[in-house]
Design a protein around this motif. Structure first.
Motif, PDB file in Angstrom:
ATOM      1  N   ASP A   1       0.904  -0.832   0.155  1.00 35.43           N
ATOM      2  CA  ASP A   1      -0.104  -0.150  -0.180  1.00 35.43           C
ATOM      3  C   ASP A   1       0.653   1.079  -0.073  1.00 35.43           C
ATOM      4  N   ILE A   2       1.763   1.247   0.766  1.00 40.36           N
ATOM      5  CA  ILE A   2       2.259   2.780   0.826  1.00 40.36           C
ATOM      6  C   ILE A   2       3.705   2.139   1.206  1.00 40.36           C
ATOM      7  N   VAL A   3       4.860   2.708   1.230  1.00 40.20           N
ATOM      8  CA  VAL A   3       6.660   2.684   1.443  1.00 40.20           C
ATOM      9  C   VAL A   3       6.936   3.932   2.599  1.00 40.20           C
ATOM     10  N   ASP A   4       7.137   3.973   3.309  1.00 41.18           N
ATOM     11  CA  ASP A   4       7.121   5.170   4.757  1.00 41.18           C
ATOM     12  C   ASP A   4       8.923   4.740   4.447  1.00 41.18           C
ATOM     13  N   THR A   5       9.620   3.639   5.637  1.00 39.21           N
ATOM     14  CA  THR A   5      10.275   4.645   6.241  1.00 39.21           C
ATOM     15  C   THR A   5      11.466   3.343   4.676  1.00 39.21           C
ATOM     16  N   GLY A   6      10.358   2.101   4.488  1.00 38.53           N
ATOM     17  CA  GLY A   6      11.226   0.944   3.485  1.00 38.53           C
ATOM     18  C   GLY A   6      11.394   0.294   4.230  1.00 38.53           C
ATOM     19  N   ARG A   7      11.717   0.174   5.935  1.00 35.83           N
ATOM     20  CA  ARG A   7      12.259  -1.043   6.863  1.00 35.83           C
ATOM     21  C   ARG A   7      11.598  -2.259   6.222  1.00 35.83           C
ATOM     22  N   THR A   8       9.224  -2.458   6.445  1.00 34.72           N
ATOM     23  CA  THR A   8       8.443  -2.961   6.589  1.00 34.72           C
ATOM     24  C   THR A   8       9.055  -4.365   4.360  1.00 34.72           C
ATOM     25  N   VAL A   9       9.380  -3.315   3.353  1.00 36.15           N
ATOM     26  CA  VAL A   9       9.641  -3.483   2.346  1.00 36.15           C
ATOM     27  C   VAL A   9      10.585  -4.363   2.485  1.00 36.15           C
ATOM     28  N   ARG A  10      11.539  -4.162   3.208  1.00 39.63           N
ATOM     29  CA  ARG A  10      13.144  -4.228   3.126  1.00 39.63           C
ATOM     30  C   ARG A  10      13.499  -5.503   4.198  1.00 39.63           C
ATOM     31  N   TRP A  11      12.205  -6.000   5.310  1.00 36.93           N
ATOM     32  CA  TRP A  11      12.280  -6.818   5.932  1.00 36.93           C
ATOM     33  C   TRP A  11      11.615  -8.631   4.858  1.00 36.93           C
ATOM     34  N   LEU A  12       9.952  -8.073   4.397  1.00 30.81           N
ATOM     35  CA  LEU A  12       9.403  -8.640   3.175  1.00 30.81           C
ATOM     36  C   LEU A  12      10.457  -9.384   2.607  1.00 30.81           C
ATOM     37  N   LEU A  13      11.895  -8.029   1.782  1.00 26.91           N
ATOM     38  CA  LEU A  13      12.637  -9.210   0.555  1.00 26.91           C
ATOM     39  C   LEU A  13      13.816  -9.994   0.990  1.00 26.91           C
ATOM     40  N   ASP A  14      13.819  -9.264   2.606  1.00 25.52           N
ATOM     41  CA  ASP A  14      15.376 -10.355   2.413  1.00 25.52           C
ATOM     42  C   ASP A  14      14.027 -11.345   2.879  1.00 25.52           C
ATOM     43  N   ARG A  15      13.135 -11.982   3.792  1.00 22.49           N
ATOM     44  CA  ARG A  15      12.365 -13.075   3.989  1.00 22.49           C
ATOM     45  C   ARG A  15      12.176 -13.563   2.774  1.00 22.49           C
ATOM     46  N   LEU A  16      11.827 -13.097   1.338  1.00 23.68           N
ATOM     47  CA  LEU A  16      11.343 -14.149   0.376  1.00 23.68           C
ATOM     48  C   LEU A  16      12.443 -14.087  -0.349  1.00 23.68           C
ATOM     49  N   ALA A  17      13.686 -13.798  -0.285  1.00 20.72           N
ATOM     50  CA  ALA A  17      14.851 -13.807  -1.012  1.00 20.72           C
ATOM     51  C   ALA A  17      15.050 -15.525  -0.698  1.00 20.72           C
ATOM     52  N   GLY A  18      14.994 -15.906   0.465  1.00 25.22           N
ATOM     53  CA  GLY A  18      14.419 -17.270   1.253  1.00 25.22           C
ATOM     54  C   GLY A  18      14.027 -17.990   0.765  1.00 25.22           C
ATOM     55  N   MET A  19      12.795 -17.656   0.558  1.00 19.42           N
ATOM     56  CA  MET A  19      12.082 -18.941   0.041  1.00 19.42           C
ATOM     57  C   MET A  19      12.129 -19.200  -2.115  1.00 19.42           C
ATOM     58  N   GLY A  20      13.499 -18.850  -2.873  1.00 17.30           N
ATOM     59  CA  GLY A  20      13.732 -19.214  -3.651  1.00 17.30           C
ATOM     60  C   GLY A  20      13.109 -18.759  -5.029  1.00 17.30           C
ATOM     61  N   ALA A  21      12.391 -17.576  -4.814  1.00 15.76           N
ATOM     62  CA  ALA A  21      11.299 -17.029  -6.178  1.00 15.76           C
ATOM     63  C   ALA A  21      12.776 -16.519  -6.714  1.00 15.76           C
ATOM     64  N   ALA A  22      12.511 -16.708  -8.379  1.00 18.17           N
ATOM     65  CA  ALA A  22      13.327 -15.879  -9.849  1.00 18.17           C
ATOM     66  C   ALA A  22      13.731 -15.077  -9.664  1.00 18.17           C
ATOM     67  N   GLU A  23      12.880 -14.067  -9.657  1.00 20.57           N
ATOM     68  CA  GLU A  23      12.805 -12.720  -9.620  1.00 20.57           C
ATOM     69  C   GLU A  23      11.807 -11.809  -9.006  1.00 20.57           C
ATOM     70  N   VAL A  24      12.213 -11.191  -8.201  1.00 15.93           N
ATOM     71  CA  VAL A  24      10.972 -10.672  -7.088  1.00 15.93           C
ATOM     72  C   VAL A  24      11.266  -9.051  -7.335  1.00 15.93           C
ATOM     73  N   LYS A  25       9.843  -8.199  -7.535  1.00 16.89           N
ATOM     74  CA  LYS A  25       9.776  -6.620  -7.852  1.00 16.89           C
ATOM     75  C   LYS A  25       8.707  -6.231  -6.798  1.00 16.89           C
ATOM     76  N   VAL A  26       8.806  -4.900  -6.806  1.00 16.92           N
ATOM     77  CA  VAL A  26       8.027  -4.228  -5.712  1.00 16.92           C
ATOM     78  C   VAL A  26       7.595  -3.078  -6.331  1.00 16.92           C
ATOM     79  N   CYS A  27       5.799  -3.097  -5.950  1.00 18.66           N
ATOM     80  CA  CYS A  27       5.163  -2.116  -6.960  1.00 18.66           C
ATOM     81  C   CYS A  27       4.427  -1.527  -5.383  1.00 18.66           C
ATOM     82  N   SER A  28       4.793   0.059  -5.120  1.00 21.33           N
ATOM     83  CA  SER A  28       3.996  -0.026  -4.004  1.00 21.33           C
ATOM     84  C   SER A  28       3.114   0.920  -4.041  1.00 21.33           C
ATOM     85  N   PHE A  29       1.639   1.183  -4.092  1.00 21.38           N
ATOM     86  CA  PHE A  29       0.267   2.722  -4.613  1.00 21.38           C
ATOM     87  C   PHE A  29       0.885   3.747  -4.362  1.00 21.38           C
ATOM     88  N   ILE A  30       1.456   3.948  -2.729  1.00 21.26           N
ATOM     89  CA  ILE A  30       2.348   5.096  -2.592  1.00 21.26           C
ATOM     90  C   ILE A  30       3.734   4.585  -2.388  1.00 21.26           C
TER      91      ILE A  30
END
Ligand code: IMP
Ligand code: MG
Length: 180
Positions: A100-129
């Motif tokens: 929904d919104i990227v503010d400090t960036g901590r949430t998305v950063r944390w999630l990207l780190d978690r997803l990295a461990g799940m083996g996705a071939a590619e991860v991109k980010v789309c934020s409404f705001i």
């Protein structure tokens, strides 16, 4: 507190939002193509993800995660945990995180780190705001609906104390004037 009333100032009208989400859907369809997984971050992104998915002209799959952060009110500076994991197997998949919104960036950063461990071939980010006012971490957001410089925003999925998510536009909450 289901009927909270604060002075609300219009930031984005429903018409502006629908036009921009339509553009984003077409752009992402063109650039990422089919067979991607839209991974929404609950709760805030559910409205945006619904509109974005319907603005896309390629088949997509959808899944959700739910993150909780403890330690602060409107600032996510506490510990983050994932209270709902993805249900689809992300291994080898191309994933678009829908926020929904990227503010400090901590949430998305944390999630990207978690997803990295799940083996996705590619991860991109789309934020409404994208709200760069309080950004603490350098982040590349691949797709941004709107850049709003500052203010606490509600509507279109965004809440203040769980209120206002249902509004079709985006508004700035004037918190300081509420008891005036
Ligand atoms: P971050 O970790 O600071 O980037 O915070 C991201 C989360 O904080 C968002 O996903 C929202 O849930 C919440 N948040 C940040 N700013 C706002 C706002 O202006 N309105 C509503 N929620 C917000
Ligand atoms: Mg959120």
């Amino acid at each position: 507190m289901s009927n909270e009333q604060h002075p609300l100032e219009v930031v984005l009208t429903p018409e502006q939002i629908q036009a921009r989400v339509g553009e984003l859907g077409r752009q992402i369809s063109h650039e990422m193509g089919k067979d991607i997984i839209l991974l929404g971050v609950l709760k805030g992104a559910f409205v945006f993800l619904g509109d974005l998915a319907r603005a896309m002209n390629v088949p997509v799959r959808m899944d959700f995660v739910r993150l909780a952060s403890y330690g602060a009110d409107s600032v996510s500076c506490g510990t983050i945990t994932m209270t709902k994991e993805p249900e689809l197997d992300l291994k080898g998949q191309r994933v678009l995180v829908v926020e929904d919104i990227v503010d400090t960036g901590r949430t998305v950063r944390w999630l990207l780190d978690r997803l990295a461990g799940m083996g996705a071939a590619e991860v991109k980010v789309c934020s409404f705001i994208d709200k760069p006012e309080r950004r603490e971490l350098a982040l590349d957001i691949d797709y941004v609906g709107f850049r709003v410089p500052q203010g606490f925003l509600v509507g279109y999925g965004l809440d203040y104390n769980e209120c206002y998510r249902h509004l079709p536009g985006v508004y700035e909450v004037k918190l300081d004037r509420q008891r005036g």
